[in-house]
Design a protein around this motif. Structure first.
Motif, mmCIF file in Angstrom:
data_model
loop_
_atom_site.group_PDB
_atom_site.id
_atom_site.type_symbol
_atom_site.label_atom_id
_atom_site.label_comp_id
_atom_site.label_asym_id
_atom_site.label_seq_id
_atom_site.Cartn_x
_atom_site.Cartn_y
_atom_site.Cartn_z
ATOM 1 N N UNK A 113 0.832 -1.197 0.000
ATOM 2 C CA UNK A 113 0.000 0.000 0.000
ATOM 3 C C UNK A 113 0.872 1.254 0.000
ATOM 4 N N UNK A 114 1.927 1.241 0.788
ATOM 5 C CA UNK A 114 2.852 2.366 0.829
ATOM 6 C C UNK A 114 3.543 2.542 -0.521
ATOM 7 N N UNK A 115 3.949 1.437 -1.131
ATOM 8 C CA UNK A 115 4.612 1.503 -2.433
ATOM 9 C C UNK A 115 3.660 2.036 -3.499
ATOM 10 N N UNK A 116 2.426 1.570 -3.487
ATOM 11 C CA UNK A 116 1.438 2.060 -4.459
ATOM 12 C C UNK A 116 1.224 3.569 -4.293
ATOM 13 N N UNK A 117 1.148 4.005 -3.064
ATOM 14 C CA UNK A 117 0.958 5.424 -2.792
ATOM 15 C C UNK A 117 2.146 6.242 -3.304
ATOM 16 N N UNK A 118 3.343 5.742 -3.073
ATOM 17 C CA UNK A 118 4.541 6.449 -3.540
ATOM 18 C C UNK A 118 4.586 6.500 -5.070
ATOM 19 N N UNK A 119 4.233 5.409 -5.715
ATOM 20 C CA UNK A 119 4.223 5.380 -7.178
ATOM 21 C C UNK A 119 3.183 6.345 -7.718
ATOM 22 N N UNK A 120 2.025 6.399 -7.103
ATOM 23 C CA UNK A 120 0.979 7.329 -7.541
ATOM 24 C C UNK A 120 1.437 8.777 -7.406
ATOM 25 N N UNK A 121 2.088 9.116 -6.294
ATOM 26 C CA UNK A 121 2.600 10.476 -6.111
ATOM 27 C C UNK A 121 3.670 10.800 -7.143
ATOM 28 N N UNK A 122 4.554 9.863 -7.404
ATOM 29 C CA UNK A 122 5.611 10.065 -8.385
ATOM 30 C C UNK A 122 5.025 10.252 -9.782
ATOM 31 N N UNK A 123 4.038 9.445 -10.128
ATOM 32 C CA UNK A 123 3.405 9.563 -11.448
ATOM 33 C C UNK A 123 2.693 10.911 -11.582
ATOM 34 N N UNK A 124 2.049 11.344 -10.521
ATOM 35 C CA UNK A 124 1.370 12.648 -10.564
ATOM 36 C C UNK A 124 2.364 13.788 -10.748
ATOM 37 N N UNK A 125 3.503 13.671 -10.115
ATOM 38 C CA UNK A 125 4.515 14.717 -10.230
ATOM 39 C C UNK A 125 5.207 14.672 -11.592
ATOM 40 N N UNK A 126 5.360 13.498 -12.169
ATOM 41 C CA UNK A 126 6.090 13.356 -13.432
ATOM 42 C C UNK A 126 5.236 13.715 -14.640
ATOM 43 N N UNK A 127 3.932 13.612 -14.547
ATOM 44 C CA UNK A 127 3.067 13.843 -15.704
ATOM 45 C C UNK A 127 3.252 15.230 -16.319
ATOM 46 N N UNK A 128 3.231 16.319 -15.547
ATOM 47 C CA UNK A 128 3.434 17.636 -16.172
ATOM 48 C C UNK A 128 4.808 17.780 -16.835
ATOM 49 N N UNK A 129 5.827 17.205 -16.221
ATOM 50 C CA UNK A 129 7.175 17.282 -16.788
ATOM 51 C C UNK A 129 7.226 16.535 -18.114
ATOM 52 N N UNK A 130 6.631 15.352 -18.158
ATOM 53 C CA UNK A 130 6.614 14.568 -19.393
ATOM 54 C C UNK A 130 5.829 15.279 -20.489
ATOM 55 N N UNK A 131 4.738 15.905 -20.139
ATOM 56 C CA UNK A 131 3.950 16.651 -21.132
ATOM 57 C C UNK A 131 4.753 17.823 -21.694
ATOM 58 N N UNK A 132 5.494 18.512 -20.824
ATOM 59 C CA UNK A 132 6.318 19.631 -21.274
ATOM 60 C C UNK A 132 7.411 19.140 -22.215
ATOM 61 N N UNK A 133 8.068 18.034 -21.855
ATOM 62 C CA UNK A 133 9.107 17.468 -22.721
ATOM 63 C C UNK A 133 8.533 17.021 -24.059
ATOM 64 N N UNK A 134 7.358 16.411 -24.025
ATOM 65 C CA UNK A 134 6.704 15.960 -25.255
ATOM 66 C C UNK A 134 6.397 17.160 -26.161
ATOM 67 N N UNK A 135 5.924 18.244 -25.563
ATOM 68 C CA UNK A 135 5.615 19.447 -26.327
ATOM 69 C C UNK A 135 6.879 20.054 -26.932
ATOM 70 N N UNK A 136 7.942 20.121 -26.149
ATOM 71 C CA UNK A 136 9.199 20.674 -26.649
ATOM 72 C C UNK A 136 9.784 19.807 -27.761
ATOM 73 N N UNK A 137 9.682 18.504 -27.617
ATOM 74 C CA UNK A 137 10.185 17.606 -28.656
ATOM 75 C C UNK A 137 9.390 17.778 -29.943
ATOM 76 N N UNK A 138 8.098 17.950 -29.812
ATOM 77 C CA UNK A 138 7.263 18.158 -30.993
ATOM 78 C C UNK A 138 7.628 19.465 -31.680
ATOM 79 N N UNK A 139 7.850 20.504 -30.894
ATOM 80 C CA UNK A 139 8.240 21.802 -31.442
ATOM 81 C C UNK A 139 9.601 21.712 -32.129
#
Length: 108
Positions: free
Chosen positions: A30-56
């Motif tokens: 349960x602790x591991x799942x919670x940590x992974x969920x927090x990490x995924x939530x934090x990484x999503x905006x960064x990945x979207x920004x990188x994806x946008x920059x790569x497309x540009x």
């Protein structure tokens, strides 16, 4: 007299720490799942920004490639025009270039 210890009837040790392996694994998962969920939530905006920059960057590179293709076409057309207007001069230049390249390439 009762020979069973109190630890077999009470699965916790002092301080509320569980001795039951299944509960321990469940809590760890349960602790591991919670940590992974927090990490995924934090990484999503960064990945979207990188994806946008790569497309540009890809769009920019495609535009530059198109410009270089047009420039190449212009150079080829200019060379063809020169050869048509000055065929003997073009043959002389080609022969001279061949001799120079042959001399440079033939050195040991």
């Amino acid at each position: 007299m009762d020979t069973t210890s109190s630890s077999t009837t009470n699965p916790t040790v002092n301080g509320g720490v569980t001795r039951d392996p299944k509960q321990f694994v469940d809590r760890a998962a349960e602790t591991a799942h919670s940590a992974v969920d927090r990490l995924a939530s934090a990484a999503t905006p960064v990945l979207e920004k990188l994806r946008s920059q790569a497309s540009s960057a890809g769009s920019t590179l495609q535009g530059k490639a198109d410009q270089f293709g047009e420039l190449q076409d212009q150079w080829v057309e200019t060379a063809r025009d020169y050869i048509r207007e000055n065929p003997w001069r073009a043959v002389g230049i080609a022969a001279l270039a061949g001799l120079i390249i042959g001399r440079l390439g033939g050195r040991d």
